[in-house]
Every structure is written in structure tokens, then in C-alpha cells.
Write an enzyme that holds these catalytic residues in place. Structure first.
Site, mmCIF file in Angstrom:
data_model
loop_
_atom_site.group_PDB
_atom_site.id
_atom_site.type_symbol
_atom_site.label_atom_id
_atom_site.label_comp_id
_atom_site.label_asym_id
_atom_site.label_seq_id
_atom_site.Cartn_x
_atom_site.Cartn_y
_atom_site.Cartn_z
ATOM 1 N N LYS A 148 -37.210 4.490 -15.895
ATOM 2 C CA LYS A 148 -35.971 4.615 -15.107
ATOM 3 C C LYS A 148 -36.074 3.803 -13.800
ATOM 4 C CE LYS A 148 -32.115 6.218 -13.403
ATOM 5 N NZ LYS A 148 -30.788 5.922 -13.901
ATOM 6 N N LYS A 165 -32.781 6.492 -2.957
ATOM 7 C CA LYS A 165 -33.846 7.411 -3.394
ATOM 8 C C LYS A 165 -34.662 6.780 -4.532
ATOM 9 C CE LYS A 165 -32.656 9.982 -6.627
ATOM 10 N NZ LYS A 165 -32.686 10.065 -8.083
ATOM 11 N N SER A 192 -33.729 11.824 -12.157
ATOM 12 C CA SER A 192 -34.511 10.609 -11.881
ATOM 13 C C SER A 192 -35.410 10.920 -10.698
ATOM 14 C CB SER A 192 -33.590 9.446 -11.504
ATOM 15 O OG SER A 192 -32.619 9.237 -12.480
HETATM 16 P P1 NAD Z 1 -25.331 15.368 -7.953
HETATM 17 O O1 NAD Z 1 -25.821 15.459 -6.553
HETATM 18 O O2 NAD Z 1 -23.877 15.115 -8.209
HETATM 19 O O3 NAD Z 1 -25.737 16.711 -8.749
HETATM 20 C C1 NAD Z 1 -26.905 17.433 -8.529
HETATM 21 C C2 NAD Z 1 -26.579 18.914 -8.715
HETATM 22 O O4 NAD Z 1 -27.793 19.665 -8.534
HETATM 23 C C3 NAD Z 1 -25.580 19.434 -7.689
HETATM 24 O O5 NAD Z 1 -24.534 20.115 -8.349
HETATM 25 C C4 NAD Z 1 -26.408 20.385 -6.820
HETATM 26 O O6 NAD Z 1 -25.657 21.478 -6.309
HETATM 27 C C5 NAD Z 1 -27.465 20.835 -7.818
HETATM 28 N N1 NAD Z 1 -28.672 21.365 -7.198
HETATM 29 C C6 NAD Z 1 -29.425 20.824 -6.199
HETATM 30 N N2 NAD Z 1 -30.473 21.625 -5.915
HETATM 31 C C7 NAD Z 1 -30.373 22.692 -6.758
HETATM 32 C C8 NAD Z 1 -31.157 23.864 -6.939
HETATM 33 N N3 NAD Z 1 -32.234 24.115 -6.184
HETATM 34 N N4 NAD Z 1 -30.780 24.744 -7.899
HETATM 35 C C9 NAD Z 1 -29.671 24.528 -8.664
HETATM 36 N N5 NAD Z 1 -28.889 23.423 -8.515
HETATM 37 C C10 NAD Z 1 -29.232 22.529 -7.574
HETATM 38 O O7 NAD Z 1 -26.220 14.244 -8.639
HETATM 39 P P2 NAD Z 1 -25.892 13.449 -10.001
HETATM 40 O O8 NAD Z 1 -25.129 12.220 -9.672
HETATM 41 O O9 NAD Z 1 -25.391 14.400 -11.017
HETATM 42 O O10 NAD Z 1 -27.382 12.945 -10.363
HETATM 43 C C11 NAD Z 1 -28.354 13.831 -10.928
HETATM 44 C C12 NAD Z 1 -29.574 12.986 -11.278
HETATM 45 O O11 NAD Z 1 -29.193 11.989 -12.234
HETATM 46 C C13 NAD Z 1 -30.163 12.225 -10.065
HETATM 47 O O12 NAD Z 1 -31.549 12.193 -10.174
HETATM 48 C C14 NAD Z 1 -29.556 10.833 -10.212
HETATM 49 O O13 NAD Z 1 -30.367 9.845 -9.608
HETATM 50 C C15 NAD Z 1 -29.516 10.695 -11.732
HETATM 51 N N6 NAD Z 1 -28.491 9.768 -12.234
HETATM 52 C C16 NAD Z 1 -27.236 9.748 -11.698
HETATM 53 C C17 NAD Z 1 -26.307 8.841 -12.203
HETATM 54 C C18 NAD Z 1 -24.903 8.768 -11.643
HETATM 55 O O14 NAD Z 1 -24.196 7.783 -11.952
HETATM 56 N N7 NAD Z 1 -24.457 9.718 -10.847
HETATM 57 C C19 NAD Z 1 -26.659 7.970 -13.248
HETATM 58 C C20 NAD Z 1 -27.917 8.053 -13.786
HETATM 59 C C21 NAD Z 1 -28.842 8.957 -13.278
#
Ligand code: NAD
Length: 288
Positions: free
Chosen positions: A170, A238, A95
Site C-alpha cells: 500500500k 500520513k 493503511s
Molecule cells: P475516515 O476518517 O473517514 O474513517 C475512519 C473511521 O474510524 C471514522 O468513522 C472514525 O470515527 C473511526 N474511528 C477512529 N478511531 C476509532 C476507534 N477508536 N474506534 C472506533 N472507530 C474509530 O477514514 P477513511 O477515509 O474511511 O479511511 C480509512 C482507512 O482507509 C485509512 O487508513 C485510509 O488511509 C485508507 N484509505 C482511504 C481511502 C479514501 O479514499 N478515503 C482510500 C484507500 C484507503
């Protein structure tokens, strides 16, 4: 069909697992090497160099926290853009700011590749059971080509329009969820302070007009003070920041979003940024 998957956090890990379950060959990358190892034990292909990762993947999916992370993975030193050859499809399911999606899409297009922004809604439980809602922006024919892959991680998959439309959609989703959460928190604390039983009120109203998926998912967390994420408060801040930025470009104020982001920011300042966003109720509980 070989898929490269970058970002194995709360959402990305179960999504990659679902792709494996559907029989796709999946190569994974994350700065967290433990997450990579966990996926490799479940059948993901072993980590290789970025160059080989890009070369071997027909489709690359990103599931990263925010715009700067996507820019870093795509344009950074050793970024994907250095190694892309024509014909690849990049699906960004993070997102992020829709303007950044457009910029990423344009540069990927200049390499002869295709780009879809496809953020998701539904949170961790739906990522685990493969029932996410996915909102897509990009060329319709590219969307049709990647639809079977998206259907492996989600049940409601919708093409919304050109690149950036997925993230615009979104942001609308996140505004609605934020304002719903605030209304729910406000009402439950109002009931408790009025001497009522918030759990009984939840039971009484959840099937009526006020009921919602937000209420069903988040009222139990608020009632039991369980703020294990789920969706971290900092990620919702964010998204609302991105919504305010995007609204500026169309010369619009978002007064309700403004109000909820300031509540969430004040909780983040108290160190609650890693709590689930349902901890918004603490803003009301702490009010004098
Ligand atoms: P998270 O922080 O748990 O996971 C993100 C992952 O990306 C981490 O494992 C991190 O180590 C990795 N990462 C960061 N920079 C990196 C890089 N340069 N190279 C490789 N890996 C890298 O976040 P999440 O909760 O999984 O959310 C991911 C996306 O989905 C976000 O944009 C969030 O807004 C969206 N989202 C989350 C939810 C939720 O309920 N958690 C629901 C809908 C949408």
C-alpha cells in the site's frame, strides 16, 4: 459467518454495506454513533459491549485512519486483545505502518488467533461499488479462508506475502499515486499558464502513455476545483510519512516522496487538510 466491523468512515461504511448485501451478519462499531445507527437501519446487528462484540464475531475487520487508532482499538483499555479467544481472524484493512501490522499480528497470534493486513486502493467510489483493490499480508491459508469476504468488497484481491506485506504494498501504491498527482498538477498549471486549455489537454492525452487511473479520477476534480474528499490530504500525508519511516528502516531515501509530502504539508498548514488530495494543484496555483 458473523463479522464484526470497526470504523465506519468514508471507506468503512460502504464496505460494511456491501458485506450486508452479500448476506453476511455484520456487527458494527465506531466512535461516531450516528454512523453505527445508520448501518443498523440498513440491517447491521445492534451494538453490544466490546466483550460480546468480540465473542459473537468470527472475523473482525478494522477500517481505521492510522496506526495509533489500530493500536488503541486492539491494545487499548477495553481493546479487542482483552477478549480474544483462539480461532478468531482479525483483518486490518486500514493503511498503516507495516511495522505496526507485524506487532499487532504477533500479539494477536499469541492469543491463538490469526491476522491479515489488507489495506485497499480505489477510494470511495470503488468502496461503494465493491470494486476495491486489496493487498494482503499474512499466512496464505488464512488469506484463502477470508478471500470470499474480501471478494465481497473488492474485485482485485492479491496475496503479497507475510504480515506487513499488505501495508508495504500500500505504501508503494501511495508513493506512485502521490508522484502522479504532483506530475498531473504541475502539467495542468503549466498548460494554463502557457495559454492552453487544460481540459482539452486532458482529453487529448488521457488515452495515451501519460493516461492513468489517477489522471481519470483526479484531473476532472482539479479542472472543476472540486476538492470534496474522496481521499483527504491529511491521510495521504500520513501514508507518505509511513513510507518515509519504512524506507529509513531499509536505509533508503525517497526523494520524490520527500518533495510531494512537503507540498502537501504546506497545504495542510493553510487549513486544507480535509480537502481531497487532488487539491495538490493549489500548491502550483499559489506558486509565484
Ligand atoms: P475516515 O476518517 O473517514 O474513517 C475512519 C473511521 O474510524 C471514522 O468513522 C472514525 O470515527 C473511526 N474511528 C477512529 N478511531 C476509532 C476507534 N477508536 N474506534 C472506533 N472507530 C474509530 O477514514 P477513511 O477515509 O474511511 O479511511 C480509512 C482507512 O482507509 C485509512 O487508513 C485510509 O488511509 C485508507 N484509505 C482511504 C481511502 C479514501 O479514499 N478515503 C482510500 C484507500 C484507503
Amino acid at each position: 459467518m458473523d463479522i464484526g466491523f470497526i470504523g465506519l468512515g468514508i471507506m468503512g461504511k460502504p464496505m460494511a454495506i456491501n458485506l450486508l448485501k452479500h448476506g453476511y451478519m455484520v456487527r458494527v462499531r465506531d466512535i461516531n454513533k450516528e454512523a453505527e445507527c445508520e448501518l443498523e437501519k440498513l440491517g447491521a446487528l445492534q451494538y453490544i459491549s466490546v466483550e460480546e462484540f468480540v465473542e459473537k464475531s468470527n472475523i473482525i475487520i478494522l477500517m481505521l485512519p492510522d496506526s495509533p487508532n489500530v493500536e488503541n482499538v486492539v491494545f487499548g483499555n477495553n481493546g479487542l486483545l482483552n477478549f480474544l479467544s483462539p480461532g478468531k481472524i482479525i483483518i486490518d484493512m486500514s493503511s498503516i505502518n507495516p511495522d505496526v501490522s507485524r506487532k499487532v499480528g504477533q500479539l494477536i497470534g499469541e492469543k491463538g488467533c490469526e491476522f491479515i493486513d489488507a489495506p485497499v486502493s480505489g477510494g470511495e467510489p470503488k468502496a461503494v461499488d465493491g470494486t476495491l483493490s486489496i493487498m494482503c499480508g499474512g499466512k496464505r491459508e488464512v488469506y484463502n479462508r477470508v478471500l470470499p469476504i474480501l471478494k465481497s468488497v473488492g474485485t482485485s484481491v492479491t496475496w503479497v506475502g507475510d504480515i506487513g506485506s499488505g501495508n508495504m504494498c500500500k505504501l508503494a501504491n501511495q508513493i506512485i499515486v502521490a508522484v502522479n498527482l504532483a506530475a498531473l498538477a504541475e502539467a495542468l498549471v503549466f498548460v494554463r499558464k502557457s495559454g492552453g486549455d487544460p481540459a482539452k489537454v486532458f482529453e487529448a492525452i488521457r488515452g495515451g502513455l501519460a493516461g492513468s487511473q489517477v489522471m481519470d479520477a483526479k484531473a476532472p476534480m482539479m479542472l472543476s476545483s472540486n476538492y470534496v474528499p474522496g481521499f483527504r490530504m491529511e491521510l495521504h500525508v500520513k501514508d507518505l510519512k509511513n513510507a518515509l519511516l519504512a524506507a529509513k528502516t531499509v536505509d533508503m531515501d525517497l526523494p520524490l516522496t520527500d518533495m510531494v509530502i512537503s507540498m502537501m504539508k504546506s497545504l495542510c498548514q493553510e487549513g486544507k487538510e480535509k480537502y481531497d488530495h487532488s487539491a495538490l494543484i493549489q500548491y502550483y496555483e499559489e506558486m509565484k
